[in-house]
Scaffold this active site. Structure first.
Site, PDB file in Angstrom:
ATOM      1  N   GLU A 180       0.824  -1.219   0.000  1.00 13.05           N
ATOM      2  CA  GLU A 180       0.000   0.000   0.000  1.00 13.05           C
ATOM      3  C   GLU A 180       0.854   1.263   0.000  1.00 13.05           C
ATOM      4  OE1 GLU A 180      -2.669   0.478   3.353  1.00 13.05           O
ATOM      5  OE2 GLU A 180      -3.693   2.165   2.415  1.00 13.05           O
ATOM      6  N   LYS A 222      -2.382  -2.016  -3.230  1.00 11.59           N
ATOM      7  CA  LYS A 222      -3.470  -1.186  -2.699  1.00 11.59           C
ATOM      8  C   LYS A 222      -3.093   0.283  -2.906  1.00 11.59           C
ATOM      9  CE  LYS A 222      -6.016  -0.269   1.569  1.00 11.59           C
ATOM     10  NZ  LYS A 222      -6.780  -0.897   2.636  1.00 11.59           N
TER      11      LYS A 222
HETATM   12  P1  13P Z   1      -9.081   4.242   3.963  1.00  5.08           P
HETATM   13  O1  13P Z   1      -9.942   3.520   2.957  1.00  5.08           O
HETATM   14  O2  13P Z   1      -9.872   4.905   5.041  1.00  5.08           O
HETATM   15  O3  13P Z   1      -8.079   5.127   3.294  1.00  5.08           O
HETATM   16  O4  13P Z   1      -8.270   3.122   4.718  1.00  5.08           O
HETATM   17  C1  13P Z   1      -7.631   2.157   3.989  1.00  5.08           C
HETATM   18  C2  13P Z   1      -6.443   1.688   4.699  1.00  5.08           C
HETATM   19  O5  13P Z   1      -6.212   0.522   4.794  1.00  5.08           O
HETATM   20  C3  13P Z   1      -5.506   2.674   5.258  1.00  5.08           C
HETATM   21  O6  13P Z   1      -4.304   2.046   5.537  1.00  5.08           O
END
Ligand code: 13P
Length: 346
Positions: A180, A222
């Site tokens: 991510e 992500k």
């Molecule tokens: P949000 O969808 O609120 O951005 O959260 C996703 C997430 O995993 C943040 O690390």
């Protein structure tokens, strides 16, 4: 190349990317969860966090549109009032339990305003323990802000390297890594500036993943959607966001990656759904043939209406579960390109 249990990893990745489903991110750290509870007037206690998360994981029918749930470490050990582990409740609902394994973004020395995510020390042992406790995938988040001169090369290099080492360790431990790298929405930057920064970040992340010898078929990405900053005077329309996001991903993400699941990043819940839906309307057309499955891994955009409905009061439990299920259902429709705003009032 690292030695990994490839069949197990690809099977988990495919379960997570099952058609018409997405992920529920409920892995807020204790600090973040408490902050959100504080804003909503909910007691900032372990008991409240457990009660709220029990409500989420035991939502009837959640498994129809949620394939995996990302938990915070505290939650991995928690049980329902009936003494069932949350991981078991999720498995029984057909939802794969996963875990956030990074230890948060800390200031990057020598680079004011930029952050590097920590947590590599001792990670191998932690991953082994998480697997034994039932987790089958993991998540590590790096954050990048767009300001004058940022994200800079040092910040991108440090985070990309950490993400790649985390990914290799996860695959070794038979946990599917979710990678991510989040370019934040805060600021006045334009859609094009977000696209440029996101491209630079993703390009380096995949270069580092390649260097560490990870198996792209056994990992998920992500990313953020490509969006104008929240303070940008020009707020581009839904189609422009869908086009910019798909164009950026098509240029930067190798076709072998098992799937892409967007974070919501603070977008209003329904808007995140509309944008995801618009991307799916374009996929499969001659214009955009994206090679990977594309879904959601939302935190706030799934949970916010549920948290507001619950408000810390057990009497609102069913209403909160309905709110969560509603958003999950809307996003499940969006990943088939079948969402319509009429669903919000149906
Ligand atoms: P949000 O969808 O609120 O951005 O959260 C996703 C997430 O995993 C943040 O690390």
């Amino acid at each position: 190349m690292i030695t990994i249990d490839r069949p197990l990893l690809t099977d988990t990745a495919h379960r997570l990317m099952a058609d018409g489903k997405g992920l529920l991110a409920m892995d807020e750290s204790t600090g973040t969860c408490n902050r959100r509870f504080g804003t909503a007037g909910i007691p900032q206690t372990e008991a409240s966090r457990r009660a709220y998360r029990e409500l989420l994981v035991s939502t009837p029918g959640l498994g129809r549109t949620i394939s995996g749930a990302i938990l915070f470490e505290e939650t991995l050990h928690q049980r329902t009032r009936d003494d069932v582990l949350f991981t078991q409740v999720l498995e029984d609902a057909g939802i794969v339990p996963g875990i956030k394994v990074d230890l948060g973004a800390k200031p990057l020395a020598g680079h004011p305003g930029e952050r590097v995510t920590e947590g590599l020390d001792g990670l191998r042992a932690r991953l082994k323990a998480y697997f034994e406790k039932g987790a089958r995938f993991a998540k590590w988040r790096a954050v990048f802000s767009i300001e004058t001169g940022t994200p800079g090369p040092a910040c991108i290099a440090a985070n990309a390297h950490a993400l790649a080492r985390y990914t290799a360790l996860c695959q070794e431990a038979s946990l599917v890594p979710i990678v991510e790298p989040e370019v934040l929405m805060d600021g006045a930057h334009t859609l094009a500036e977000c696209g440029e920064a996101t491209h630079r970040v993703l390009h380096q992340v995949f270069e580092q993943l390649d260097q560490q010898g990870v198996v792209l078929e056994a990992m998920l990405l992500k990313p953020n959607m490509v969006l104008p900053g929240t303070d940008c005077p020009m707020q581009d329309d839904i189609d422009a966001v869908a086009d910019a996001t798909l164009a950026c991903l098509l240029r930067a993400v190798p076709a072998a990656v098992a799937g892409i699941a967007f974070l919501s990043g603070g977008q209003p819940a329904a808007l995140a759904t509309v944008r995801l839906n618009a991307m799916h309307r374009r996929r499969g057309t001659v214009l955009v043939r994206s090679p990977w499955p594309l879904t959601f891994s939302f935190g706030r955009a799934l949970q916010e209406p549920a948290l507001a409905a619950w408000a810390g009061n057990d009497a609102n439990r069913v209403a909160a579960q309905q709110a969560l299920l509603h958003r999950a259902t809307c996003n499940g429709a969006a990943v088939r390109g079948q969402y319509s705003p009429a669903m919000e009032t149906a």
